[in-house]
Write a protein that holds these residues in place. Structure first.
Motif, PDB file in Angstrom:
ATOM      1  N   ILE A 183       0.841  -1.182   0.000  1.00 59.54           N
ATOM      2  CA  ILE A 183       0.000   0.000   0.000  1.00 59.54           C
ATOM      3  C   ILE A 183       0.877   1.232   0.000  1.00 59.54           C
ATOM      4  CG2 ILE A 183      -0.293  -0.182   2.523  1.00 59.54           C
ATOM      5  CD1 ILE A 183      -2.932   1.380   2.184  1.00 59.54           C
ATOM      6  N   GLY A 184       0.653   2.084  -0.984  1.00 57.88           N
ATOM      7  CA  GLY A 184       1.403   3.330  -1.045  1.00 57.88           C
ATOM      8  C   GLY A 184       0.937   4.274   0.049  1.00 57.88           C
ATOM      9  N   LEU A 185       1.829   4.609   0.958  1.00 54.79           N
ATOM     10  CA  LEU A 185       1.492   5.497   2.072  1.00 54.79           C
ATOM     11  C   LEU A 185       2.198   6.829   1.918  1.00 54.79           C
ATOM     12  CD1 LEU A 185       1.436   3.591   5.490  1.00 54.79           C
ATOM     13  CD2 LEU A 185      -0.470   4.344   4.067  1.00 54.79           C
ATOM     14  N   THR A 186       1.474   7.889   2.234  1.00 54.62           N
ATOM     15  CA  THR A 186       2.059   9.219   2.339  1.00 54.62           C
ATOM     16  C   THR A 186       1.551   9.815   3.646  1.00 54.62           C
ATOM     17  OG1 THR A 186       0.231  10.390   1.268  1.00 54.62           O
ATOM     18  CG2 THR A 186       1.904   9.432  -0.180  1.00 54.62           C
ATOM     19  N   ARG A 233      -4.154   7.598   4.103  1.00 53.33           N
ATOM     20  CA  ARG A 233      -4.433   7.340   5.525  1.00 53.33           C
ATOM     21  C   ARG A 233      -5.866   6.814   5.696  1.00 53.33           C
ATOM     22  NH1 ARG A 233      -2.020   9.423  10.263  1.00 53.33           N
ATOM     23  NH2 ARG A 233      -0.636  10.649   8.928  1.00 53.33           N
ATOM     24  N   THR A 234      -6.802   7.359   4.914  1.00 52.72           N
ATOM     25  CA  THR A 234      -8.195   6.937   5.017  1.00 52.72           C
ATOM     26  C   THR A 234      -8.381   5.504   4.542  1.00 52.72           C
ATOM     27  OG1 THR A 234      -9.012   9.201   4.808  1.00 52.72           O
ATOM     28  CG2 THR A 234     -10.538   7.433   4.198  1.00 52.72           C
ATOM     29  N   VAL A 235      -7.735   5.148   3.442  1.00 51.84           N
ATOM     30  CA  VAL A 235      -7.815   3.770   2.962  1.00 51.84           C
ATOM     31  C   VAL A 235      -7.288   2.812   4.028  1.00 51.84           C
ATOM     32  CG1 VAL A 235      -6.928   2.132   1.250  1.00 51.84           C
ATOM     33  CG2 VAL A 235      -7.704   4.396   0.523  1.00 51.84           C
ATOM     34  N   LEU A 236      -6.152   3.155   4.617  1.00 52.51           N
ATOM     35  CA  LEU A 236      -5.575   2.296   5.650  1.00 52.51           C
ATOM     36  C   LEU A 236      -6.477   2.227   6.874  1.00 52.51           C
ATOM     37  CD1 LEU A 236      -3.122   0.609   6.564  1.00 52.51           C
ATOM     38  CD2 LEU A 236      -2.167   2.711   7.533  1.00 52.51           C
ATOM     39  N   THR A 237      -6.995   3.373   7.312  1.00 53.88           N
ATOM     40  CA  THR A 237      -7.841   3.415   8.496  1.00 53.88           C
ATOM     41  C   THR A 237      -9.095   2.568   8.313  1.00 53.88           C
ATOM     42  OG1 THR A 237      -7.077   5.659   9.002  1.00 53.88           O
ATOM     43  CG2 THR A 237      -9.110   4.937  10.065  1.00 53.88           C
ATOM     44  N   SER A 238      -9.683   2.625   7.125  1.00 52.87           N
ATOM     45  CA  SER A 238     -10.938   1.905   6.880  1.00 52.87           C
ATOM     46  C   SER A 238     -10.761   0.394   6.902  1.00 52.87           C
ATOM     47  CB  SER A 238     -11.517   2.312   5.520  1.00 52.87           C
ATOM     48  OG  SER A 238     -10.763   1.733   4.459  1.00 52.87           O
ATOM     49  N   SER A 239      -9.561  -0.078   6.591  1.00 54.22           N
ATOM     50  CA  SER A 239      -9.375  -1.511   6.326  1.00 54.22           C
ATOM     51  C   SER A 239      -8.107  -2.066   6.957  1.00 54.22           C
ATOM     52  CB  SER A 239      -9.338  -1.746   4.810  1.00 54.22           C
ATOM     53  OG  SER A 239     -10.465  -1.208   4.184  1.00 54.22           O
ATOM     54  N   ASP A 293      -1.059  -9.509   5.354  1.00 57.74           N
ATOM     55  CA  ASP A 293       0.381  -9.274   5.507  1.00 57.74           C
ATOM     56  C   ASP A 293       0.872  -8.220   4.508  1.00 57.74           C
ATOM     57  OD1 ASP A 293       2.812  -9.675   6.774  1.00 57.74           O
ATOM     58  OD2 ASP A 293       3.459 -11.205   5.353  1.00 57.74           O
ATOM     59  N   THR A 294       0.088  -7.166   4.356  1.00 60.75           N
ATOM     60  CA  THR A 294       0.415  -6.094   3.414  1.00 60.75           C
ATOM     61  C   THR A 294       1.617  -5.293   3.900  1.00 60.75           C
ATOM     62  OG1 THR A 294      -1.892  -5.917   2.725  1.00 60.75           O
ATOM     63  CG2 THR A 294      -0.485  -4.005   2.306  1.00 60.75           C
ATOM     64  N   THR A 295       2.434  -4.872   2.956  1.00 61.33           N
ATOM     65  CA  THR A 295       3.595  -4.032   3.254  1.00 61.33           C
ATOM     66  C   THR A 295       3.300  -2.584   2.881  1.00 61.33           C
ATOM     67  OG1 THR A 295       5.141  -5.845   2.824  1.00 61.33           O
ATOM     68  CG2 THR A 295       6.031  -3.603   2.721  1.00 61.33           C
ATOM     69  N   LEU A 323       4.446   2.091  11.452  1.00 61.90           N
ATOM     70  CA  LEU A 323       4.897   1.561  12.735  1.00 61.90           C
ATOM     71  C   LEU A 323       3.713   1.376  13.685  1.00 61.90           C
ATOM     72  CD1 LEU A 323       7.263   0.816  14.647  1.00 61.90           C
ATOM     73  CD2 LEU A 323       7.354   3.236  15.286  1.00 61.90           C
ATOM     74  N   LYS A 324       2.845   2.387  13.751  1.00 62.78           N
ATOM     75  CA  LYS A 324       1.676   2.302  14.623  1.00 62.78           C
ATOM     76  C   LYS A 324       0.724   1.202  14.165  1.00 62.78           C
ATOM     77  CE  LYS A 324       1.710   7.215  15.890  1.00 62.78           C
ATOM     78  NZ  LYS A 324       0.980   8.508  15.768  1.00 62.78           N
ATOM     79  N   ALA A 325       0.669   0.979  12.839  1.00 62.65           N
ATOM     80  CA  ALA A 325      -0.249  -0.013  12.280  1.00 62.65           C
ATOM     81  C   ALA A 325       0.350  -1.424  12.267  1.00 62.65           C
ATOM     82  CB  ALA A 325      -0.644   0.390  10.864  1.00 62.65           C
ATOM     83  N   SER A 326       1.577  -1.561  12.741  1.00 63.06           N
ATOM     84  CA  SER A 326       2.274  -2.859  12.764  1.00 63.06           C
ATOM     85  C   SER A 326       2.398  -3.461  11.369  1.00 63.06           C
ATOM     86  CB  SER A 326       1.545  -3.845  13.691  1.00 63.06           C
ATOM     87  OG  SER A 326       1.581  -3.381  15.027  1.00 63.06           O
ATOM     88  N   LEU A 327       2.645  -2.604  10.374  1.00 62.87           N
ATOM     89  CA  LEU A 327       2.869  -3.061   9.012  1.00 62.87           C
ATOM     90  C   LEU A 327       4.352  -2.984   8.677  1.00 62.87           C
ATOM     91  CD1 LEU A 327      -0.008  -1.281   7.042  1.00 62.87           C
ATOM     92  CD2 LEU A 327       0.005  -3.602   7.954  1.00 62.87           C
ATOM     93  N   LYS A 328       4.820  -3.969   7.909  1.00 61.23           N
ATOM     94  CA  LYS A 328       6.179  -3.854   7.377  1.00 61.23           C
ATOM     95  C   LYS A 328       6.254  -2.594   6.518  1.00 61.23           C
ATOM     96  CE  LYS A 328       6.051  -7.835   5.364  1.00 61.23           C
ATOM     97  NZ  LYS A 328       4.754  -8.370   5.848  1.00 61.23           N
ATOM     98  N   PHE A 329       7.427  -2.010   6.445  1.00 59.53           N
ATOM     99  CA  PHE A 329       7.564  -0.731   5.742  1.00 59.53           C
ATOM    100  C   PHE A 329       8.721  -0.813   4.750  1.00 59.53           C
ATOM    101  CE2 PHE A 329       8.932   3.827   5.554  1.00 59.53           C
ATOM    102  CZ  PHE A 329       7.768   4.320   4.978  1.00 59.53           C
TER     103      PHE A 329
END
Length: 500
Positions: free
Chosen positions: A268-271, A277-283, A291-293, A319-325
């Motif tokens: 998932i492309g994060l900025t 942030r909304t896409v991540l928050t929703s799901s 196991d998304t990075t 880091l807060k979402a416990s996702l690999k980065f």
């Protein structure tokens, strides 16, 4: 040493390393026009000229050929006087559990009624990234996905219609054609755009090549090509905040779940921005289960503040979402390299983001998905200044670019063509704000879609916001709520409260 846990850990490491082999490692720059297709109704395409590994299908007097990395589903039955093909990744927002075969059956029933509106309505609530083709002896009708994120270009001549996913393919087999209009735009010193240039109006990378726009369909008949608007189907509806929020969250989660099912690996492309942030928050639960990075890019050689801040913000969020980065270092595309040759063959003119494409190609497996959170700006109001309420070529050109290029007489003429080509008039928009519809249909069909087509070389672009149900949930609220990002903020607040 006999440490079973350590041995198993390293076995897992080796397996993961193997599964993360990049497109560059696996394909070695041998996949031009990846996730592409061609539709030939002109007998131009010779079997010997079709790229290696592409699949062939026959649709009522036309040859359809499709890249192995583009899903294709065809319904051709002796009992039906028409053929239907769906190319790409398709989901039904009205019935998200339906398979592509279920969707083909639903489309077939709509076609069988003989009423164009029935087919329009069946296609309108499909989501994903796709092309729908319905062909019979009299005509061929083509629809794109909600944002035309899977592009459709064509040339019509006395020999018939030749269409493809890439304008360069149309030029190669139906031309060759010049790129005078494209070069005039991209090389103009008047046209200043820090975020990257793209082509205005109906201009495409090659002259004599037309393009399908979002919310429109094109119908090919003998000697004719009619590009017509079909959406909005009904007048815009204003929903309560609660109803809009419920639809917004449910559809966004449904789209994320759909895209996660398409591949074994996902990024998932994060900025630091609110869309991602909304896409991540929703799901978040769905991404964690898959196991998304999380991934962010930065130009380390010149260290611009924008992507530097995105990198820091996204890293903290992951880091807060416990996702690999994962961090991508976007470097210049080296002239004479294998990647440069691959890119140049596929996109000879009108580049969008070749350096990011190269970085993705060298970082991601071809079979992985890359979540891109583009489209929310339709609902949050990309254009803030909305004083003028009359649609005109002058206004659209100024929204296209505030630089002096927007007042160029040839640019204004081009937007006159666009207004006619897309039937972009207030009565046809049925109460939807034309500022939002212009951003949706013009910018995303051109600027955004070209980027996805580039990234196709490297991975599967996943577009969770490419859904009319999702967009209509946002557009159902008053402009003040949309400017304030009410839905985004409410989601963030509710999730924050739930976690405390």
């Amino acid at each position: 040493m006999n440490n079973v846990d350590l041995t198993n850990a390293w076995r897992a490491y080796v397996k993961r390393s193997h599964s993360l082999r990049s497109s560059a490692e696996l394909l070695n720059y041998s996949n031009p026009f990846d996730a592409g297709f061609m539709l030939d109704g002109s007998d131009r395409l010779k079997i010997s000229e079709i790229p290696s590994g592409w699949k062939n299908f026959h649709l009522t007097g036309q040859l359809l050929t499709v890249s192995p990395n583009l899903p294709v589903h065809v319904r051709s039955m002796a009992s039906e006087p028409f053929d239907i093909a769906v190319l790409g990744w398709v989901n039904d927002s009205n019935s998200p559990g339906d398979s592509p075969e279920d969707i083909l059956l639903s489309l077939s029933r709509a076609v069988a009624t003989g009423r164009q509106e029935e087919l329009d309505r069946s296609v309108a609530w499909l989501s994903g990234r796709y092309i729908v083709i319905v062909a019979d002896e009299d005509q061929t009708v083509v629809y794109g996905d909600p944002m035309c994120a899977l592009s459709f270009f064509w040339n019509r001549s006395d020999r018939g219609v030749f269409a493809a996913s890439h304008s360069a393919l149309v030029s190669k087999f139906a031309g060759p054609f010049t790129s005078d209009s494209c070069r005039w735009v991209m090389e103009s010193t008047e046209y200043v755009s820090p975020g990257g240039k793209y082509l205005p109006g109906t201009i495409t990378p090659f002259d004599h090549v037309d393009q399908l726009f979002a919310n429109c369909r094109v119908t090919f008949r003998a000697g004719d090509a009619a590009h017509c608007r079909f959406f909005p189907l009904d007048d815009s509806v204003e929903l309560s905040r609660d109803a809009a929020f419920e639809m917004f969250v449910a559809e966004l989660r449904s789209q994320v779940a759909f895209w996660l099912r398409q591949t074994d690996q996902s990024f998932i492309g994060l900025t630091a921005g609110s869309d991602a942030r909304t896409v991540l928050t929703s799901s978040l639960d769905l991404f964690m289960a898959h196991d998304t990075t999380a991934m962010t890019y930065h130009f380390f050689d010149r260290n611009p503040e924008t992507t530097y801040l995105d990198l820091l913000g996204a890293n903290q969020l992951a880091l807060k979402a416990s996702l690999k980065f994962r961090v991508l270092d976007v470097k210049p595309l080296q002239a004479g390299s294998g990647m440069a040759a691959l890119y140049k063959e596929t996109f000879p003119v009108g580049a969008r983001f070749p350096t990011l494409t190269s970085s993705l190609y060298h970082a991601l497996p071809r079979s992985s998905s890359f979540f891109i959170s583009i489209g929310g700006e339709i609902g949050t109001g990309f254009y803030r200044e909305r004083d003028e309420q009359e649609i005109s070529s002058t206004l659209l050109a100024r929204k296209f670019t505030p630089s002096t290029f927007g007042s160029n007489k040839a640019v204004l003429t081009e937007f006159d063509r666009y207004l006619e080509f897309t039937q972009f008039a207030a009565p046809n928009l049925k109460g939807f704000d034309f500022y939002d519809m212009f951003y949706w249909e013009h910018r995303l069909s051109k600027w955004a879609a070209l980027g996805y087509s580039e990234y196709d070389l490297a991975c599967v672009p996943a577009l969770p916001m490419n859904s009319r149900r999702f967009l209509c949930s946002m557009l159902s609220l008053p402009l003040s709520d949309r400017f304030d990002k009410y839905l985004y903020n409410r989601l963030a607040l509710e999730m924050s409260s739930a976690g405390s």
